[in-house]
Structures are given as C-alpha cells and as structure tokens.
Enzyme design. Structure first.
Site, PDB file in Angstrom:
ATOM      1  CE  LYS A   1     -40.061   1.741  90.189  1.00  0.00           C
ATOM      2  NZ  LYS A   1     -39.678   2.654  91.114  1.00  0.00           N
TER       3      LYS A   1
ATOM      4  CE  LYS B   1     -45.561   6.162  86.261  1.00  0.00           C
ATOM      5  NZ  LYS B   1     -45.185   6.523  87.566  1.00  0.00           N
TER       6      LYS B   1
ATOM      7  CE  LYS C   1     -38.438  10.605  88.586  1.00  0.00           C
ATOM      8  NZ  LYS C   1     -38.458   9.742  89.400  1.00  0.00           N
TER       9      LYS C   1
END
Ligand code: TYM
Length: 346
Positions: free
Chosen positions: A119, A202, A205
């Site tokens: 992140k 993966k 969202k």
C-alpha cells in the site's frame, strides 16, 4: 437477537473494510465461510471503518459504503439474531486497545508487513502512520473479543501471525489475559481468488480494470461478460496448475467455491471441454450464488432505519464484551480501572 456469550462456545471474529463494493474474492475467501460458523461459535462480524481511513476516503461515499457493507454481510447469510454485526468506530475500545498494543509491536515487525509495503507503494503521496500501524488496530479488533478463530483469506495470514505474536508477548509479561487466535483460511484455493485479467495477482476491490474483478452486486450479464473475457492461456487443457495455468486454475477454483464441489469433481465435470465452456459455466455458477444475495441486499437497503437499528444494537453488545477485556488489560498494566468497572458493571 444475538444469543448471549455462553462460556461453552468458542468465539469467532472477522471483518472487512468499507472501501468500496466487495468482490467474489471477499465472498468466497471470507464471508461465505463466516456463515456456517454461526451454528457453533459466538460470532462477531465488524465493518472496520477506522481501517478504511488509512487511505483517503470521500466522507459521503464512506458513509454509504459502511451501511452497504453491513447489508452485504447480512444478505450473504450473516444473521443478526445469531451474530453481533457492528461498526468498528461505534465501539471506542478498538482504538483504545490499539494504542496499548502499539507499545507491544516492534517497528521491525510492522516494516515487514507485505500489505504495508504494497500500500505504501500504491499510495506514495500518503504513507501515513495509520497505514503503518494498521495491523495493530487489527490485532485489537481480534483480541478485544477473545476470538479463538478468525476466518480470513490468505492475504491476512501475516497480520494474524503478528496478532498472535503481540498477544503472546503481552501474556508472557502479564499473565494469560489475551486469547491467542487461530486463522481459519479456506483450503482448495478460494483463500486467494485471482484477478481475472492478471491472474498472477489476487482479485482486489481496488483493481483498476473493471474486467479484473467480479463484484457481488454485478448483474448476471456483467458477470458473464467478465468471465468470458477472463485471461487464460494457449495450452488448451483444463487442470489445476497454479504456475503454468493460473487463469484456468482460478476459474476452476471459483467454480468449486460457487458450487461447493471438490477439485476432482471439477476436473471430471470439465474433462474434454474447451475454455469457453469453463468460462460460461463458472459465470453461471457464480450468478446462482449472487442472485439471492443481490435480492436480499436490495430488500435490506430498502430499510436503512432497520439496518441502523441492528448495527446500534450490535455495537452496544460488542462494547459490553470489549469493556471486559479493556478492564483486564488496563488492570494488569497498572492503569486505573475502578471507575470503568463501576460504569460498565463488569
Ligand atoms: P479486506 O476488507 O481487504 O477483505 C475482507 C476479507 O476478504 C478476504 N479477501 C480475499 N479472499 C480470497 N481471495 C481474494 N482475492 C480476497 N480479497 C480479500 C480478506 O482476506 C479478508 O478476509 N485487514 C482486513 C480487515 C480486518 C480484519 C480485522 C479481518 C480488519 N480487522 C480483524 C479479520 C479480523 C482487510 O483489509 O480485509
């Protein structure tokens, strides 16, 4: 309403972030596995809105996403008569315990977290301290309720290990106050549903490409379109082979998760078939699961007042449980608790 904690029952806790619509990765990797736990565990399912703040959110959207996420939990089978369903920020003990636990987490440990590194890369302009201490808040979520098991997807495994390390460290110093939780990660692949366009990653969202992810609320035609466009390979063989055929393996895995069938059954079912059939049947299996969830969701969202009532009640019950842990933790640390004990009646 939710049954009271009975000492014979073990406790299960899990959560998701209200950072946008959920994908079928969230569903098959996590939420679908929460539902059966309600039979045998005391279950708590939380909307972790404080975690979402680590990435800048639009306040209007966040408000909406929080309620929508709670509705998705319930539409997928989380039953507020059996489980506490609540919003993290409504139970202030989460932030309180997180502060205390941050004094038991080492900088080096937090620096090793792959999700933080990931992140920090993606949000370079806002690598805030909350992004760094995120796993400590997650440890607080879990340890506040004495959770024995935490059903999550594979990407949360490292955070669970850190939670255990923090709890063990605390207990070694102050006695057996905190329950050491076990992760509950699905076997047979659904622990890591992959991106339909970049199957080495993966499904997320926040993926940029719409075709990468199937959302729980996508309609039948959109789901079909996304699966038809899923990236496969040119080998022309339907088999489980994560390295050489990540895309095909992912479709088989999703088909298994959606139908509840085993890997061998999938191979039997699709033997001698072309990729086209695998894609279409996977889309149909997914739509068969999503159809009722979408319908339940629409009904729940039609009555936001009732949703809020359920969430308020969930928060009240959760706070009562959380306060017991806070009092114990504070007491062994030497912080004053007499007033809190009196106020909470614990
Ligand atoms: P979040 O919101 O990213 O995801 C919610 C759950 O979905 C799982 N998941 C997946 N499983 C399989 N395949 C995928 N592609 C996939 N993507 C997501 C996640 O593993 C997770 O179980 N840090 C957590 C939220 C959290 C939490 C907690 C979870 C905060 N405190 C305490 C458990 C206990 C997160 O960001 O999940």
């Amino acid at each position: 309403m939710a049954t009271q904690a009975s000492p014979a029952r073990k406790i299960a806790f899990s959560a998701a972030q209200p950072t946008g619509q959920l994908t079928i990765g969230n569903l098959f990797g996590a939420i679908q596995n929460w539902v059966p736990l309600q039979e045998h565990y005391d279950t708590l399912f939380c909307v972790v809105d404080l975690h979402a703040l680590t990435v800048r959110q639009d306040p209007q959207q966040l408000r909406r996403h929080i309620l929508e996420l709670a509705a998705i939990y319930m539409a997928s089978g989380v039953d507020p008569r059996q489980s506490e369903v609540f919003i993290q920020s409504q139970v202030p003990q989460h932030a309180e315990l997180a502060w205390i636990l941050s004094t038991f987490a080492q900088l080096g440990e937090l620096e090793r977290m792959t999700q933080f590194k990931d992140k920090a890369q993606r949000h370079r302009h806002n690598v805030n301290a909350g992004l760094f201490t995120y796993p400590v808040l997650m440890a607080a979520d879990i340890l506040l309720y004495g959770a024995h098991v935490v059903p999550v997807g594979e990407d949360q495994k490292q955070h669970l290990e850190l939670t255990r390390d923090i709890a063990i460290r605390f207990n070694n110093l102050f006695g057996p106050v905190l329950q050491i939780p076990e992760p509950l990660i699905p076997t047979q692949g659904a622990a890591r549903v992959r991106d339909l366009q970049y199957p080495e990653k993966k499904m997320s969202k926040s993926a940029e490409a719409e075709l990468s992810r199937v959302m729980i609320l996508d309609d039948d035609a959109t789901v079909l379109k996304k699966f038809k466009k899923a990236v496969t390979d040119s080998l022309g063989e339907i088999r489980f082979n994560e390295d050489a055929q990540a895309g095909v393996t992912n479709l088989l895995t999703i088909w298994c998760a959606a139908t509840g069938r085993r890997q061998e059954e999938a191979l039997d079912h699709f033997s001698h078939n072309m990729y086209g059939k695998l894609k279409v049947e996977t889309a149909e299996a997914v739509n068969a699961v999503l159809g009722p969830i979408r319908e339940n969701y629409r009904q729940l969202m039609a009555d936001p007042g009732e949703l809020e009532r359920i969430l308020n009640q969930g928060a009240e019950r959760a706070a009562h449980r959380a306060e017991k842990t806070m009092v114990q933790v504070m007491d062994v640390l030497g912080l004053p608790v007499a007033g809190r004990r009196m106020r909470a009646g614990v």
